[in-house]
Design an enzyme around this catalytic site. Structure first.
Site, short mmCIF file in Angstrom:
data_model
loop_
_atom_site.label_atom_id
_atom_site.label_comp_id
_atom_site.label_asym_id
_atom_site.label_seq_id
_atom_site.Cartn_x
_atom_site.Cartn_y
_atom_site.Cartn_z
CB THR A 12 44.35 45.62 38.92
OG1 THR A 12 45.74 45.49 39.14
CG2 THR A 12 43.85 46.85 39.64
CB SER A 54 48.26 39.17 34.46
OG SER A 54 49.04 40.32 34.45
CB THR A 85 47.00 45.79 32.89
OG1 THR A 85 47.74 46.15 34.06
CG2 THR A 85 45.55 46.21 33.04
CG ASP A 86 51.29 44.02 35.63
OD1 ASP A 86 51.00 45.16 35.26
OD2 ASP A 86 51.47 43.71 36.82
N1 ASP Z 1 49.49 43.19 38.72
C1 ASP Z 1 48.21 43.33 38.05
C2 ASP Z 1 48.05 42.16 37.08
O1 ASP Z 1 48.60 42.20 36.02
C3 ASP Z 1 48.12 44.63 37.34
C4 ASP Z 1 46.80 44.94 36.67
O2 ASP Z 1 45.93 44.12 36.51
O3 ASP Z 1 46.62 46.12 36.28
O4 ASP Z 1 47.41 41.19 37.41
#
Ligand code: ASP
Length: 331
Positions: A12, A54, A85-86
């Site tokens: 993100t 991710s 973050t995922d």
């Molecule tokens: N879908 C995103 C990822 O994990 C979520 C994030 O980065 O907060 O790449």
């Protein structure tokens, strides 16, 4: 001035709105602009090595990231990795095992809102990650929401809030206050002589199974037929499974007898599991399962993949699980 390498992998933090939703970009101008501001305090090199949400990061990407870190480590005081973050907690755990005896900071960070948004948490998360390098917080950490969390203890617990990660069964490594960065006393295994080693072999044939009341024991036949080499079982409470009507322990024994490493952890997020307390746990223990004590599920899964990359001997995998490599286990 500390010299920092920023390895970008997507997520993100680097995303912009595309026709099908948020998509990562290799070098969004706002990210480059933020790094330019931080260059008042740090010497920063920027290198995009992946450009993925991710959810798409898997074994091959873990190896690529670990190798990139290992190759560059001697040229920098520390490395910051921007990452979605995922699955950040899985990557942080896996890097903790692949980069053995890591004697410099490797800090993963990202954001809940893209850096292109004025409400984004990206700049403050980057600032926390860079502060961890400045303070020589060695080993793998996650910097998020003004906190520093040991990589192999991090769990993503919130989908939307800025406070997305928690340090589970272990104190945070540090936090940012009005008075500056506050570091906790080091609780990790001490560094050995000989520097950092790259051990990036792993086995992808690992399955995570969360038990529900009434799980059909035949699922274990399927796992055996699919030639899984390792299974992590999220059992009930302190470590229980059912044996009346649907006897899971008999099937687990078949798996172990066929050389599959079965690791048990708890569905509860906090505190250790101990299969020796209840009859429903001892039945499982008798099958030859390996206990994971107070490890997170993310750490148990990645440690099993990593352990199976080093050996296929169940006794050796049991020994690896009892060894504390990076602060992932404390009992
Ligand atoms: N879908 C995103 C990822 O994990 C979520 C994030 O980065 O907060 O790449």
């Amino acid at each position: 001035m500390k010299k920092v390498l920023l390895l970008a992998t997507g997520g993100t933090i680097a995303s912009t709105q595309g026709p099908d939703g948020l998509e990562p970009q290799p070098a969004p101008s706002e990210l480059l602009h933020a790094l330019e501001e931080f260059r008042r305090w740090y010497q920063i090199d920027y290198r995009p090595i992946l450009n993925l949400d991710s959810s798409n990061i898997q074994a091959e990407e873990w190896q690529l990231i670990a190798r990139a870190v290992y190759q560059e480590l001697s040229h920098y005081d520390g490395i910051v990795i921007t990452h979605g973050t995922d699955t950040m907690a899985y990557t942080a755990s896996m890097l903790s095992f692949m980069l053995q005896n890591l004697d410099k900071p490797v800090v993963l960070t990202g954001s809940q809102i893209p850096i292109t948004s004025r409400l984004s948490d990206a700049r403050s998360n980057l600032a926390t990650a860079l502060a961890a390098v400045e303070q020589d917080v060695y080993g793998v950490s996650i910097a998020f929401n003004h906190k520093l969390i040991r990589g192999c203890r991090a769990v993503k617990v919130r989908t939307m809030s800025f406070d997305a990660f928690e340090s589970v069964n272990s104190p945070e490594r540090g936090d940012i206050l009005a008075s500056g960065i506050r570091l906790a006393p080091e609780g990790a295994p001490l560094l050995q002589q000989g520097g950092t080693k790259l051990c990036d072999a792993l086995c992808n044939d690992v399955f995570l199974l969360k038990l529900i009341p009434g799980t059909n024991p035949k699922i274990f036949d399927t796992l055996l037929n699919m030639q899984y080499k390792g299974v992590v079982l999220e059992a009930f409470g302190a470590g229980g499974l059912h044996f009346i009507r649907r006897d899971l322990s008999e099937k687990i024994k078949q798996l172990v007898d066929n050389g599959v490493a079965v690791v048990v952890c708890s569905q509860c997020l906090y505190e250790p599991s101990d299969c020796s307390i209840y009859e429903v746990g001892r039945r499982m223990l008798a099958t030859g399962i390996i206990q994971s004590c107070d490890m997170t599920t993310e750490a148990a899964v990645t440690k099993l993949m990593w352990a199976l990359g080093q050996t296929r001997e169940l006794a050796e995998i049991r020994r690896i699980f009892a060894t504390n490599y990076a602060g992932e286990i404390s009992c």
